[in-house]
Scaffold this active site. Structure first.
Site, PDB file in Angstrom:
ATOM      1  N   SER A 124       0.829  -1.203   0.000  1.00  0.00           N
ATOM      2  CA  SER A 124       0.000   0.000   0.000  1.00  0.00           C
ATOM      3  C   SER A 124       0.860   1.248   0.000  1.00  0.00           C
ATOM      4  CB  SER A 124      -0.888  -0.011   1.248  1.00  0.00           C
ATOM      5  OG  SER A 124      -1.465   1.257   1.483  1.00  0.00           O
ATOM      6  N   TYR A 148      -2.544   0.074  10.208  1.00  0.00           N
ATOM      7  CA  TYR A 148      -2.691  -0.648   8.943  1.00  0.00           C
ATOM      8  C   TYR A 148      -1.441  -0.466   8.091  1.00  0.00           C
ATOM      9  CZ  TYR A 148      -3.842  -1.268   4.026  1.00  0.00           C
ATOM     10  OH  TYR A 148      -3.802  -1.623   2.706  1.00  0.00           O
ATOM     11  N   LYS A 152       1.707  -3.231   6.739  1.00  0.00           N
ATOM     12  CA  LYS A 152       2.234  -3.387   5.372  1.00  0.00           C
ATOM     13  C   LYS A 152       3.740  -3.144   5.345  1.00  0.00           C
ATOM     14  CE  LYS A 152      -1.605  -4.278   3.090  1.00  0.00           C
ATOM     15  NZ  LYS A 152      -1.829  -5.615   2.489  1.00  0.00           N
TER      16      LYS A 152
END
Length: 337
Positions: A124, A148, A152
């Site tokens: 991402s 989040y 990643k």
């Protein structure tokens, strides 16, 4: 070639599964259906006219995953499975760290055990944190502003360490910007549970009457109209990038990272206005406070993917809005109808 697709019932994973099948690959899909529907698997089979195996398995279940790896001869893995909502990750950080990182560790252990050497990883643009400038290049320093994004980023580091320890491992890390749109047939699209976290599903649900108005998080960013600017990419363009990455891994060793974006930034209000123009609707909206972990401006420099993968985004913002609306109109209640 048989490809294991984790999270293959979800928004991006389902579209990638269609693209793989239409390019002559065999697939096996693993998904725990925590944020997706089994109906998407049935739709893929109907759309492509091809059958494939689906296993409702959680990546944290190492025994079940081991059984699947033992049953099939995988050439590569496309790894989409994971929790993905920025706001929710701020509220539930431990769940995000446990699910996303531990699940990936289990997957990598099984790849090593069963000698599967190629991996395409769904990363991402959040790994860039607050970028030093835009457009964003793969060489920029990395950080993250929310749990989040940190999952990643941590997984990327794990994968690099894995490749260093084992020269036979080949990994393509694909950093997505903002995937929107839907399959042109209207049979596959984004089907969030509850109030959508992503902009376009929120807009389409307001347009069809499922939500009263769009909440725009932040109107005081340093942008032309005060709303956040993002690089929106059609999901069909995005999954074509995965096929190119798979082909790249056939010929190249080690780890390589690619931005998958259009290179153009649009503000939230520009997206709303484009959607209004395409559909003839007028989306009511209210500007509210910024969400924790969000940044103001984020868009890609996609030149590396163009040069090394021979890939670039082709679909326009108008097509992204049109296909998103087509999906919503055909599926007012998502896959549950």
């Amino acid at each position: 070639m048989t490809i294991l697709v984790t999270g293959g019932a979800g928004f991006i994973g389902s579209h990638a599964t269609v693209e793989l099948l239409e390019n002559g690959y065999k697939v096996v899909v693993v998904d725990n259906l925590s944020n997706s529907q089994k109906a998407s698997i049935d739709r893929i089979k109907e759309m492509t006219g091809k059958d494939f195996a689906f296993h409702q398995v959680d990546l944290l279940d190492s025994q079940a995953l081991d059984d699947i790896f033992s049953k099939y001869d995988f050439s590569a893995v496309m790894h989409f499975a994971g929790y993905k909502a920025v706001g929710q990750s701020v509220e539930m950080p431990l769940s995000y760290y446990h699910n996303n990182i531990s699940g990936t560790l289990t997957l990598c252990e099984m790849m090593l055990k069963h000698n599967v050497q190629k991996l395409v990883f769904s990363s991402s643009a959040t790994v860039y944190g607050l970028p030093e400038r835009v457009p964003i290049e793969e060489s920029f320093s990395l950080s993250a502003t929310n749990p989040y994004g940190r999952t990643k980023l941590m997984i990327e580091e794990i994968l690099r360490d894995l490749a260093l320890s084992n020269p036979s491992i080949r990994i393509a890390i694909l950093r997505y910007f903002n995937p929107i749109g839907a399959h042109p047939s209207g049979k596959l699209g984004e089907d969030p549970r509850g109030i959508p976290n992503n902009l376009i599903p929120y807009i389409t649900q307001v347009a069809i009457g499922k939500q009263p108005e769009l909440k725009i998080f932040g109107g005081d960013y340093e942008t032309n109209d005060g709303t956040g600017v993002r690089d929106y990419i059609h999901v069909m363009d995005l999954v074509k990038g995965h096929i190119k990455a798979l082909e790249y891994l056939e010929k190249h060793e080690g780890v390589e990272t690619f931005n998958l974006g259009t290179g153009t930034g649009y503000s939230v209000l520009e997206i709303v206005n484009s959607f209004n123009d395409v559909t003839g609707k007028q989306i009511p909206y209210q500007i509210t406070d910024r969400r924790p972990g969000d940044i103001g401006v984020c868009y890609a420099n996609p030149e590396k993917a163009k040069k090394l993968l021979g890939w670039q985004a082709e679909k326009s913002l108008k097509e992204m809005c049109r296909d998103s609306w087509n999906w919503q109109v055909q599926n007012p209640d998502g896959f549950t109808q």
